[in-house]
Design a protein around this motif. Structure first.
Motif, PDB file in Angstrom:
ATOM      1  N   LEU A   1      60.773  30.255  81.021  1.00  0.00           N
ATOM      2  CA  LEU A   1      61.709  29.219  81.703  1.00  0.00           C
ATOM      3  C   LEU A   1      62.345  28.256  81.079  1.00  0.00           C
ATOM      4  CD1 LEU A   1      63.924  29.667  84.393  1.00  0.00           C
ATOM      5  CD2 LEU A   1      62.282  28.102  85.427  1.00  0.00           C
ATOM      6  N   GLY A   2      61.443  27.281  80.653  1.00  0.00           N
ATOM      7  CA  GLY A   2      61.844  26.209  80.053  1.00  0.00           C
ATOM      8  C   GLY A   2      62.518  26.300  78.674  1.00  0.00           C
ATOM      9  N   ARG A   3      61.843  27.271  78.011  1.00  0.00           N
ATOM     10  CA  ARG A   3      62.620  27.535  76.954  1.00  0.00           C
ATOM     11  C   ARG A   3      63.709  28.144  76.795  1.00  0.00           C
ATOM     12  NH1 ARG A   3      56.815  28.821  75.465  1.00  0.00           N
ATOM     13  NH2 ARG A   3      57.373  30.901  75.980  1.00  0.00           N
ATOM     14  N   ARG A   4      64.053  29.200  77.602  1.00  0.00           N
ATOM     15  CA  ARG A   4      65.193  29.767  77.797  1.00  0.00           C
ATOM     16  C   ARG A   4      66.464  28.873  78.268  1.00  0.00           C
ATOM     17  NH1 ARG A   4      65.397  34.657  75.382  1.00  0.00           N
ATOM     18  NH2 ARG A   4      63.645  35.754  75.681  1.00  0.00           N
TER      19      ARG A   4
ATOM     20  N   MET B   1      57.837  26.852  92.787  1.00  0.00           N
ATOM     21  CA  MET B   1      57.618  26.339  91.470  1.00  0.00           C
ATOM     22  C   MET B   1      58.618  26.712  90.466  1.00  0.00           C
ATOM     23  SD  MET B   1      53.454  27.034  90.996  1.00  0.00           S
ATOM     24  CE  MET B   1      53.481  26.208  89.489  1.00  0.00           C
ATOM     25  N   HIS B   2      59.256  27.901  90.290  1.00  0.00           N
ATOM     26  CA  HIS B   2      60.544  27.969  89.625  1.00  0.00           C
ATOM     27  C   HIS B   2      61.675  27.226  89.975  1.00  0.00           C
ATOM     28  CE1 HIS B   2      58.217  31.222  87.762  1.00  0.00           C
ATOM     29  NE2 HIS B   2      59.139  31.541  87.103  1.00  0.00           N
ATOM     30  N   ARG B   3      61.826  26.978  91.414  1.00  0.00           N
ATOM     31  CA  ARG B   3      62.894  26.011  91.755  1.00  0.00           C
ATOM     32  C   ARG B   3      62.818  24.633  91.229  1.00  0.00           C
ATOM     33  NH1 ARG B   3      67.838  26.680  92.555  1.00  0.00           N
ATOM     34  NH2 ARG B   3      67.996  24.715  91.373  1.00  0.00           N
ATOM     35  N   VAL B   4      61.384  24.040  91.282  1.00  0.00           N
ATOM     36  CA  VAL B   4      61.097  22.776  90.773  1.00  0.00           C
ATOM     37  C   VAL B   4      61.278  22.804  89.191  1.00  0.00           C
ATOM     38  CG1 VAL B   4      59.169  21.341  90.317  1.00  0.00           C
ATOM     39  CG2 VAL B   4      59.543  22.104  92.712  1.00  0.00           C
ATOM     40  N   ALA B   5      61.120  24.030  88.508  1.00  0.00           N
ATOM     41  CA  ALA B   5      61.039  23.944  87.005  1.00  0.00           C
ATOM     42  C   ALA B   5      62.636  23.896  86.789  1.00  0.00           C
ATOM     43  CB  ALA B   5      60.060  25.115  86.575  1.00  0.00           C
ATOM     44  N   LEU B   6      63.480  24.708  87.472  1.00  0.00           N
ATOM     45  CA  LEU B   6      64.772  24.918  87.351  1.00  0.00           C
ATOM     46  C   LEU B   6      65.587  23.537  87.586  1.00  0.00           C
ATOM     47  CD1 LEU B   6      66.658  27.190  86.229  1.00  0.00           C
ATOM     48  CD2 LEU B   6      66.958  27.659  88.802  1.00  0.00           C
ATOM     49  N   ASN B   7      65.191  22.776  88.393  1.00  0.00           N
ATOM     50  CA  ASN B   7      65.814  21.658  88.895  1.00  0.00           C
ATOM     51  C   ASN B   7      65.463  20.649  87.740  1.00  0.00           C
ATOM     52  OD1 ASN B   7      66.921  22.276  91.085  1.00  0.00           O
ATOM     53  ND2 ASN B   7      65.305  21.737  92.372  1.00  0.00           N
TER      54      ASN B   7
ATOM     55  N   ALA C   1      57.207  22.316  82.323  1.00  0.00           N
ATOM     56  CA  ALA C   1      56.048  23.014  82.813  1.00  0.00           C
ATOM     57  C   ALA C   1      54.896  22.063  83.398  1.00  0.00           C
ATOM     58  CB  ALA C   1      55.641  24.111  81.817  1.00  0.00           C
ATOM     59  N   GLN C   2      54.647  21.208  82.622  1.00  0.00           N
ATOM     60  CA  GLN C   2      53.697  20.208  83.076  1.00  0.00           C
ATOM     61  C   GLN C   2      54.079  19.485  84.239  1.00  0.00           C
ATOM     62  OE1 GLN C   2      52.675  17.176  80.088  1.00  0.00           O
ATOM     63  NE2 GLN C   2      50.742  16.652  80.922  1.00  0.00           N
TER      64      GLN C   2
ATOM     65  N   MET D   1      67.095  29.884  93.401  1.00  0.00           N
ATOM     66  CA  MET D   1      68.548  29.374  93.285  1.00  0.00           C
ATOM     67  C   MET D   1      68.999  29.067  94.586  1.00  0.00           C
ATOM     68  SD  MET D   1      70.379  31.792  90.437  1.00  0.00           S
ATOM     69  CE  MET D   1      71.670  30.395  90.437  1.00  0.00           C
ATOM     70  N   GLY D   2      68.493  29.164  95.804  1.00  0.00           N
ATOM     71  CA  GLY D   2      68.802  28.752  97.093  1.00  0.00           C
ATOM     72  C   GLY D   2      70.250  29.573  97.347  1.00  0.00           C
ATOM     73  N   VAL D   3      70.293  30.786  96.893  1.00  0.00           N
ATOM     74  CA  VAL D   3      71.686  31.713  97.362  1.00  0.00           C
ATOM     75  C   VAL D   3      71.457  32.970  98.028  1.00  0.00           C
ATOM     76  CG1 VAL D   3      73.014  30.409  95.322  1.00  0.00           C
ATOM     77  CG2 VAL D   3      71.868  32.747  94.957  1.00  0.00           C
TER      78      VAL D   3
END
Length: 192
Positions: A36-39, A76-82, A51-52, A154-156
């Motif tokens: 996710l981070g790389r993309r 966790m994905h929401r945190v990483a996305l933010n 990620a860390q 995404m919270g939608v």
């Protein structure tokens, strides 16, 4: 009927200080968080930082986690996305097409070059999408989340997610079509 979250037991163990559970969570979640981070960021080092930080926040949250409130993977994905959004806002940059590596030893050089050019064109097109559309595409296609999981991340609503995906696909088709037209050499004709 809601499917139980397979990560809740693991998070509960982490909250009690079980280091084997920490290791298991890292093994289970790190590859997808890095992807996710790389993309989103186009930078492997920044992806590792995201990620860390996400794993650290999860570890800190473990002791106070309220089971059933949200799926841990979604949280966790929401945190990483933010965290990715924060980094993108700070640098006011987009994903770099230089981070795409396509290697397939079974195909010839011409095919590899064409695949690399297509991947770079796709990355450039993705970078031109509005942030929410790019996020929807990334979660759905590259993170392989279902529409339900991506919408929760995404919270939608699911309908909003489907709308974002439809607009993003339509825009990508147009951008890729423009890219293809630009890449084709112009033939000059006429009699000498």
């Amino acid at each position: 009927m809601t499917t139980p979250d397979p990560d809740e037991v693991l998070l509960e163990r982490i909250g009690r200080g079980d280091m084997a559970a920490v290791s298991a969570l890292v093994s289970r979640k790190l590859p997808r968080l890095l992807s996710l981070g790389r993309r989103m960021l186009g930078d492997a080092t920044e992806a590792e930082d995201v990620a860390q930080e996400t794993l650290m926040r999860t570890w800190k949250q473990a002791a106070t986690w309220v089971p059933g409130k949200a799926r841990i993977d979604t949280w966790m994905h929401r945190v990483a996305l933010n965290l990715c959004y924060d980094r993108l806002r700070r640098r006011r940059d987009t994903v770099s097409p230089d981070d795409v590596d396509i290697v397939d030893d079974a195909v010839g050089a011409a095919v590899q070059i064409e695949q690399a050019q297509t991947a770079q064109a796709l990355q450039r097109a993705l970078a031109q999408l509005p942030e929410r559309q790019r996020t929807a595409i990334t979660l759905n296609y590259f993170q392989e989340m279902s529409n339900i999981e991506a919408a929760a991340t995404m919270g939608v609503s699911i309908e909003a997610m489907e709308s974002l995906l439809a607009r993003a696909r339509r825009t990508l088709r147009g951008l890729m079509s423009d890219e293809t037209r630009r890449a084709k050499p112009v033939k000059t004709g006429g009699k000498s």
